[in-house]
Design a protein around this motif. Structure first.
Motif: not given
Length: 273
Positions: A20-25, A35-41, A43-59
């Motif tokens: 939800l934090t990624v989606l709100e951002q 992805l780097t900027a999103l992870a930084k803003v 404060r979510i680890p890059l690998a975790t942030c990547a997993s989230i955005v790829y899932t959001l893209e899939h859905r």
């Protein structure tokens, strides 16, 4: 096992919280994010942030724009679609009860609210009139969208792509004044509805029965439903027809405003009524 509902400080699901934090951002950002900027803003680890955005893209909730080796992420309108469905679930049966009753008493005709469900109109509210004669209209009744004033008032304000999916599903009327059930004829009819600010159906679905309806809109100016009256065809003439039209158009504006719609989002022919 505790349900975690007693004021726990940490989220019950850290994974959901991060998503939800990624989606709100993504939604609140002024520009697409790497992805780097999103992870930084966030404060979510890059690998975790990547997993989230790829899932959001899939859905279907996020999409990306590729520039060289960089991927820029942004949200889609899938969230808007969900929000629109939620808005449509507002209890329309209670939104203008007093005004519906007042109009029914004034006109001596039942007043209804209807919403579109596929190629059908579903009656969700009714203000009846006292007396021996009662029309076969009731909350839960389903009718072909093109054979009711309610459905026509809604169809006239649908986005072009949504209307296009309905045109192959036009129903043939059984009344003595049934119209040609062609896409061209129906589109011409909708032009008249938009110009007048209301729709009318006269003995097309059933002999001796007519109905008249006006649209109402949500906070985004999207068509949400229609409010209308039903009566004998002989009553929809002269001053009584004018009074019915003025009454449902006014009630449509009242309901629209209660749904958060401002004058600027209403069709001009309604605002000027």
């Amino acid at each position: 096992m505790s349900d975690g509902g007693s004021g726990a400080e940490r989220p019950a699901s850290p994974g959901v919280d991060r998503t939800l934090t990624v989606l709100e951002q993504l939604v609140t950002a002024d520009e697409d994010l790497t992805l780097t900027a999103l992870a930084k803003v966030t404060r979510i680890p890059l690998a975790t942030c990547a997993s989230i955005v790829y899932t959001l893209e899939h859905r279907g909730y996020a999409t990306r724009r590729v520039v060289g080796r960089s991927h820029f992420w942004r949200p889609t309108l899938r969230l808007y679609s969900l929000a629109s469905q939620l808005v449509r679930k507002v209890d329309l049966s209670q939104i203008a009860t007093a005004e519906m009753r007042a109009l029914a008493e004034e006109l001596g005709m039942p007043v209804h609210i209807g919403v579109l469900d596929g190629a059908s109109v579903v009656y969700v509210a009714k203000a009846a009139t006292p007396g021996f004669i009662q029309f076969d209209t009731y909350p839960g009744k389903v009718a072909p969208f093109d054979l009711t004033a309610l459905g026509r008032a809604i169809a006239a304000h649908l986005p072009a792509d949504e209307l296009a999916t309905l045109l192959p599903r036009l129903a043939a009327g059984q009344g003595p004044r049934a119209r040609e059930s062609s896409s061209k004829a129906f589109m011409e009819l909708l032009e008249r509805v938009r110009a007048d600010g209301y729709a009318i159906e006269e003995e097309e679905e059933q002999a001796e029965i007519s109905c008249l309806a006006a649209p109402f809109f949500d906070a985004e100016g999207r068509i949400t439903g229609a409010v209308g009256v039903t009566g004998f065809a002989r009553d929809f003439v002269g001053d009584r027809r004018d009074a019915a039209a003025a009454g449902v158009v006014h009630l449509g504006i009242v309901i629209s405003r209660r749904l958060g719609c401002r004058n600027g989002s209403l069709p001009s022919e309604l605002v000027g009524s």
